[in-house]
Design an enzyme around this catalytic site. Structure first.
Site, PDB file in Angstrom:
ATOM      1  N   TYR A 155       0.942  -1.144  -0.236  1.00 36.38           N
ATOM      2  CA  TYR A 155      -0.140   0.127   0.004  1.00 36.38           C
ATOM      3  C   TYR A 155       0.986   1.276  -0.198  1.00 36.38           C
ATOM      4  O   TYR A 155       0.710   2.240  -0.829  1.00 36.38           O
ATOM      5  CB  TYR A 155      -0.947   0.021   1.090  1.00 36.38           C
ATOM      6  CG  TYR A 155      -1.996   1.112   1.304  1.00 36.38           C
ATOM      7  CD1 TYR A 155      -3.272   0.919   0.534  1.00 36.38           C
ATOM      8  CD2 TYR A 155      -1.897   2.222   2.045  1.00 36.38           C
ATOM      9  CE1 TYR A 155      -4.138   1.848   0.339  1.00 36.38           C
ATOM     10  CE2 TYR A 155      -2.969   3.181   1.834  1.00 36.38           C
ATOM     11  CZ  TYR A 155      -4.039   2.935   0.934  1.00 36.38           C
ATOM     12  OH  TYR A 155      -4.841   4.004   1.030  1.00 36.38           O
ATOM     13  N   ILE A 188     -10.341   7.971   6.811  1.00 33.73           N
ATOM     14  CA  ILE A 188     -11.651   8.259   6.384  1.00 33.73           C
ATOM     15  C   ILE A 188     -12.718   7.356   6.640  1.00 33.73           C
ATOM     16  O   ILE A 188     -12.560   5.873   6.272  1.00 33.73           O
ATOM     17  CB  ILE A 188     -11.715   8.669   5.046  1.00 33.73           C
ATOM     18  CG1 ILE A 188     -10.394   9.806   4.557  1.00 33.73           C
ATOM     19  CG2 ILE A 188     -13.092   9.442   4.538  1.00 33.73           C
ATOM     20  CD1 ILE A 188     -10.346  11.083   5.439  1.00 33.73           C
TER      21      ILE A 188
HETATM   22  N1  LIG Z   1     -10.706   5.405   3.604  1.00 35.07           N
HETATM   23  C1  LIG Z   1      -9.538   5.751   3.904  1.00 35.07           C
HETATM   24  O1  LIG Z   1      -9.069   5.778   5.165  1.00 35.07           O
HETATM   25  C2  LIG Z   1      -8.510   6.044   2.916  1.00 35.07           C
HETATM   26  C3  LIG Z   1      -7.301   6.957   3.554  1.00 35.07           C
HETATM   27  C4  LIG Z   1      -6.498   7.235   2.331  1.00 35.07           C
HETATM   28  C5  LIG Z   1      -6.708   7.108   1.110  1.00 35.07           C
HETATM   29  N2  LIG Z   1      -7.751   6.346   0.539  1.00 35.07           N
HETATM   30  C6  LIG Z   1      -8.050   5.814  -0.750  1.00 35.07           C
HETATM   31  O2  LIG Z   1      -9.116   6.327  -1.053  1.00 35.07           O
HETATM   32  C7  LIG Z   1      -9.732   5.465  -2.286  1.00 35.07           C
HETATM   33  C8  LIG Z   1     -11.156   5.075  -2.213  1.00 35.07           C
HETATM   34  O3  LIG Z   1     -11.296   4.656  -0.679  1.00 35.07           O
HETATM   35  P1  LIG Z   1     -12.285   4.340   0.092  1.00 35.07           P
HETATM   36  O4  LIG Z   1     -11.987   4.606   1.494  1.00 35.07           O
HETATM   37  O5  LIG Z   1     -13.458   5.269  -0.506  1.00 35.07           O
HETATM   38  O6  LIG Z   1     -13.071   2.756  -0.162  1.00 35.07           O
HETATM   39  P2  LIG Z   1     -14.382   2.117  -0.367  1.00 35.07           P
HETATM   40  O7  LIG Z   1     -13.863   0.701  -0.092  1.00 35.07           O
HETATM   41  O8  LIG Z   1     -15.411   2.609   0.104  1.00 35.07           O
HETATM   42  O9  LIG Z   1     -14.437   2.433  -2.065  1.00 35.07           O
HETATM   43  C9  LIG Z   1     -13.668   2.129  -2.928  1.00 35.07           C
HETATM   44  C10 LIG Z   1     -14.362   1.429  -4.146  1.00 35.07           C
HETATM   45  O10 LIG Z   1     -13.439   1.315  -5.153  1.00 35.07           O
HETATM   46  C11 LIG Z   1     -14.032   0.212  -5.723  1.00 35.07           C
HETATM   47  N3  LIG Z   1     -12.944  -0.849  -6.487  1.00 35.07           N
HETATM   48  C12 LIG Z   1     -11.976  -1.091  -5.991  1.00 35.07           C
HETATM   49  N4  LIG Z   1     -11.122  -1.957  -6.696  1.00 35.07           N
HETATM   50  C13 LIG Z   1     -11.298  -1.660  -7.942  1.00 35.07           C
HETATM   51  C14 LIG Z   1     -11.199  -1.745  -9.367  1.00 35.07           C
HETATM   52  N5  LIG Z   1      -9.913  -2.710  -9.534  1.00 35.07           N
HETATM   53  N6  LIG Z   1     -11.858  -1.460 -10.287  1.00 35.07           N
HETATM   54  C15 LIG Z   1     -12.868  -0.881 -10.036  1.00 35.07           C
HETATM   55  N7  LIG Z   1     -13.344  -0.390  -8.820  1.00 35.07           N
HETATM   56  C16 LIG Z   1     -12.658  -0.839  -7.893  1.00 35.07           C
HETATM   57  C17 LIG Z   1     -14.636  -0.622  -4.806  1.00 35.07           C
HETATM   58  O11 LIG Z   1     -15.673  -1.520  -5.368  1.00 35.07           O
HETATM   59  C18 LIG Z   1     -15.391   0.197  -4.238  1.00 35.07           C
HETATM   60  O12 LIG Z   1     -16.669   0.856  -4.633  1.00 35.07           O
HETATM   61  C19 LIG Z   1      -8.572   4.392  -2.220  1.00 35.07           C
HETATM   62  O13 LIG Z   1      -7.656   4.543  -3.168  1.00 35.07           O
HETATM   63  C20 LIG Z   1      -8.065   4.367  -1.074  1.00 35.07           C
HETATM   64  O14 LIG Z   1      -6.776   3.714  -0.991  1.00 35.07           O
HETATM   65  C21 LIG Z   1      -8.707   5.846   1.828  1.00 35.07           C
END
Ligand SMILES: NC(=O)c1ccc[n+]([C@@H]2O[C@H](COP(=O)([O-])OP(=O)(O)OC[C@H]3O[C@@H](n4cnc5c(N)ncnc54)[C@H](O)[C@@H]3O)[C@@H](O)[C@H]2O)c1
Length: 245
Positions: A155, A188
């Protein structure tokens, strides 16, 4: 000058941060092209947003270059083109020390978190250059794209790579007025971190809580908009102060 309706492409749109950005942009009248693996959740979001905005959904895997190329080609031939993109789909890597990290897990995280962003940038910038009307792209990295944490090598490596890829793309796009920036959220409140101890995580943020998807969406909305017209190649940290400690 009369402005045309803004058109945006969002990946990982069915949940969490991507969904909040879709809702925010729909409220501002954007035409939306939404991509996700989760067909059911994506169809639900389409139904929710249909009253506010013109929405088209694409079910597929953004780590598949052919899928991404095909979606961008469809957007290109839709007649309205593409102004903005939020390249956001991503996955966590299971906790493992680097010496125990499985090769197939490493490869999968690279494909989903990094290669997908390259495919999106490649085809979006191709289309934006052809259109000749500039554009704005935001890539989702993480605060772990700027600092590290133990047992999350895949990651951390992919999110650092997104930081660098964003800067490189910003330089390639600049002369065409295509802006590319990255966001770096702390923890988040989304399904992605549902398996973690959220109270313990909240205490690590100086603001003493997790962030919300809506707070991240406000930042993304600004970066995608013309209000951010001189911002490119930048890293926007949104982490309640976590990474300054
Ligand atoms: N939630 C956190 O704490 C956090 C912190 C830093 C960064 N992020 C980043 O934010 C982004 C969104 O995360 P989130 O927290 O909203 O997660 P989430 O799991 O709520 O949403 C992610 C979405 O991406 C979709 N997805 C995953 N792999 C995929 C693929 N190969 N093709 C198409 N769709 C795909 C999933 O089906 C899901 O709907 C990610 O890149 C994550 O690394 C999240």
């Amino acid at each position: 000058m009369i402005q045309h309706t803004q058109v945006a492409m969002i990946t990982g749109a069915a949940s969490g941060i991507g969904k909040a950005v879709a809702e925010k942009l729909a409220g501002q009248g954007y035409i939306l092209h939404l991509l996700d693996l989760n067909a059911t959740a994506l169809a639900q979001l389409e139904a929710e947003l249909a009253t506010q905005s013109k929405v088209k959904i694409y079910v597929g895997d953004v780590s598949d270059a052919t899928f991404v190329a095909d979606v961008v080609a469809q957007i290109g031939s839709s007649g309205q083109g593409l102004d903005c993109a939020f390249n956001n789909a991503g996955m966590t890597s299971p906790a493992a020390s680097i010496d125990e990290l499985e090769l197939d897990v490493w490869q999968q995280v690279l494909d989903v978190n990094l290669n997908s962003i390259f495919y999106c940038l490649k085809y979006q910038i191709q289309l934006m250059k052809q259109q000749g009307r500039g554009g704005s792209i935001v890539n989702t990295s993480s605060m772990l794209g700027l600092i590290a944490t133990a047992h999350r090598a895949a990651y951390v490596a992919t999110k650092h790579a997104v930081t660098g890829l964003t800067k490189a793309a910003a330089l390639d796009g600049a002369e065409y007025n295509i802006r590319v920036n990255s966001i770096h959220p702390g923890y988040i409140e989304t399904p992605l971190i549902a398996h973690l101890d959220r109270q313990a995580l909240a205490a690590k943020h100086p603001i003493q809580r997790l962030g919300s998807s809506e707070e991240v969406a406000n930042l993304v909305y600004f970066l995608l908009s013309k209000e951010a017209s001189f911002v490119t190649g930048s890293q926007y940290v949104i982490d309640g102060g976590y990474s300054i400690q």
